[in-house]
Design an enzyme around this catalytic site. Sequence first.
Site, PDB file in Angstrom:
ATOM      1  N   ASP A 111      36.677  23.035  29.723  1.00 34.02           N
ATOM      2  CA  ASP A 111      37.919  22.542  30.329  1.00 34.02           C
ATOM      3  C   ASP A 111      38.835  21.899  29.292  1.00 34.02           C
ATOM      4  OD1 ASP A 111      37.136  23.443  32.797  1.00 34.02           O
ATOM      5  OD2 ASP A 111      36.491  21.494  33.564  1.00 34.02           O
ATOM      6  N   SER A 124      22.490  22.771  35.706  1.00 35.82           N
ATOM      7  CA  SER A 124      22.654  21.338  35.914  1.00 35.82           C
ATOM      8  C   SER A 124      23.358  20.656  34.743  1.00 35.82           C
ATOM      9  CB  SER A 124      21.278  20.714  36.191  1.00 35.82           C
ATOM     10  OG  SER A 124      21.392  19.397  36.654  1.00 35.82           O
ATOM     11  N   LYS A 146      23.774  25.127  39.533  1.00 34.91           N
ATOM     12  CA  LYS A 146      23.200  23.926  40.157  1.00 34.91           C
ATOM     13  C   LYS A 146      24.150  22.762  39.909  1.00 34.91           C
ATOM     14  CE  LYS A 146      19.270  20.757  40.153  1.00 34.91           C
ATOM     15  NZ  LYS A 146      20.077  19.538  39.868  1.00 34.91           N
TER      16      LYS A 146
END
Length: 708
Positions: free
Chosen positions: A480, A469, A495
């Site tokens: 990224d 999560s 998740k």
Amino acid sequence: MRRNRIYLVALLIFAMVSCSFAKKSFDDPGKDKNLVDLISYVLKRWHFNPQDINDDFSENVYNDFISAVDPMKRYFLASDLREFSEYKDKIDDEIKEPGVKFFSLVYGRLMKRMEEAKAFQEKLLKKPFDFTENETIDRDYEKLNFAKNVKELKERWRKELKFSTLANYDIKLEVEKNKKEEDASHKIKDFDSLEKEARESTAKTYVEFFDLMDDLERKDWFSIYVNTIVEEFDPHTSYLAPQDKDRFDMNMSGKLEGIGARLQKRTEGAKIFEVISGGPAWRSKKIEAGDIILKVAQEDEEPVDIVGMRLDDAVKLIKGPKGTKVSLTVKKVDGSIEIITIQRDLVEIEETYAKSAVVKKGQRTFGIINLPKFYVDFEDYNKRNAASDVKKEIERLKDQGMEGLVLDLRNNGGGSLKTVVDMAGFFIKDGPIVQVKSSIDAKEVLKDEDSRIQWDGPLVILVNELSASASEILAAALQDYKRAIVIGSKQTYGKGTVQNVVDLNRFVRGNDGNVGALKLTTQKFYRINGGSTQLEGVKSDVVVVDKYSFIDIGEKDQENPLPWDQIDPALYDLWDGYIGYEETINQSKARMANNAQLKLIEENAKWIKKRRDDNVYPLNYVEYKKEADADEEYAKRFKAISDYDTNLVFNSLPYEELLMKKDSTLQGKRQAWHEDLSKDVYVEEAINVLGDIQLNNIKKKKRSVVKG
């Protein structure tokens, strides 16, 4: 600001449900029916991916509820299942036109069968077991059928009890042999004596087990039933009964109001098994682990006997608002009885919070921050939260000359979304952190809009299969941006969904008491590159095997997970502060590919998987011992895992050193943590990577690095 909208979703849901549901009444005596009606209403309208409540849905609920209440198939008979099966395709009808006939039937039968099972085990444990018989027990309960009749069920219980007693017997025999080695004059007890003691140990275990089962009330079993309904929508939607909601809030904030002690249910009262460091009980110096609470008295009130009371009810009496006093009648470890008065206070669960250490490798200094969860105080974000704590730890580490930072998110199951966005901003100038989309709204791009950078040096993030999560959002965003190098499992948990907690009491008229809350999935996370973290998680830049690598524990291994998908990427610029970013990753991969410690961990992980999959055990002691000895001998080869030494030195920060002078418990916890870190091959490699990362110092000079 647009980003603030995302944090008000729950409040909007409250308002919409209040308006839409105003004509519904929940004042009749059928509270169970009303609860199902209310929950199904909320789910159908505000879940991210509402399910069709049809016959297939009904069958899934049917199977899951039976499995939830009798997972080992040691209560119900095949004839019970035939009777229950009448409702296999009718539960959906009971949800639409609220009814609880299926639940009532199963619950009533379960209570009856449990009483019968209690009598089975009491009778079976009065007779000695024969450990010379050549028989086995298969404990693969998923493949096991329900017993055809009472005779078969009793036989199933006999084998379970024999298996437990066999294990107890083996332990007791080993104790006797050790005594013999220490004292040649010691006479080892005979088989009959040890077997009897082993049965008595098994009997005690089951007395405590059935005592806990007796504590459960109808409402507790009904909560289980409601959860089998809501979990058909996805694995993270759940009903929180009132006491579960309290625990959820406490876990998220890391705080509670009370005396600061963890309790266990015992037949003679509530046993204290841990005194929380720094809490009121700890400060009193009168309470210790092993003490048993017999009675509880509020200020100026008569004491209440809690012997035999449900643990939850006893805890309610002991907990209370900050500043109030509670008097405990306590049976001390030495057997004496004392009345101890404690003033309740706010208790912080220290192991919930971020902690850091200075890492020394030769002449170089690095830092590590361990974050167990993304905690927050829901009532006041400005109070202690994960982001503000990590910010402080970064500054403290910088004061110690930190040259690179390891952020350890292993086993971090997530938490507050806002803390993630704020925390990611500590490492970049500004820009998007995560994209969030609901089923009815356009996507929201949550951004760091603060141009200040807390730390612009080398950064490594450690993850594993249990990083979930919020952990995945942070790791994904910094991956990224190419801001951090992620080291860990092949992929994280996976998740990629957002849950909001809806207080169901807002919609109940009259004085019906607390009906709990519903935690439901309302949105999905997407990386700034457009891909969801759902199911796929975050794939590490440097993949390393660990003990979870061959075990099914991720989102993809759960029931009813939402699918993976992707949306358009957000606009963002890659971090330009590193030179040779890809080369650093490749160097790490090469080191890890030839690491003997990791190869041993991989072998151990495969062995653990093999043992987990083998569910047939001998009930003949000679065969049992033969297998146990073989396992023990094979396990010796893995001792080297815990003997590993990274040669790294870990020290607490100065402020914590001062605290530890007054708190030996904290000192012990930190010493244990540092010892674990010194044997941690993953931390070792993270430090190696920090040492390899080359900074683009020309770009670095242009950045605004702040303190405070």
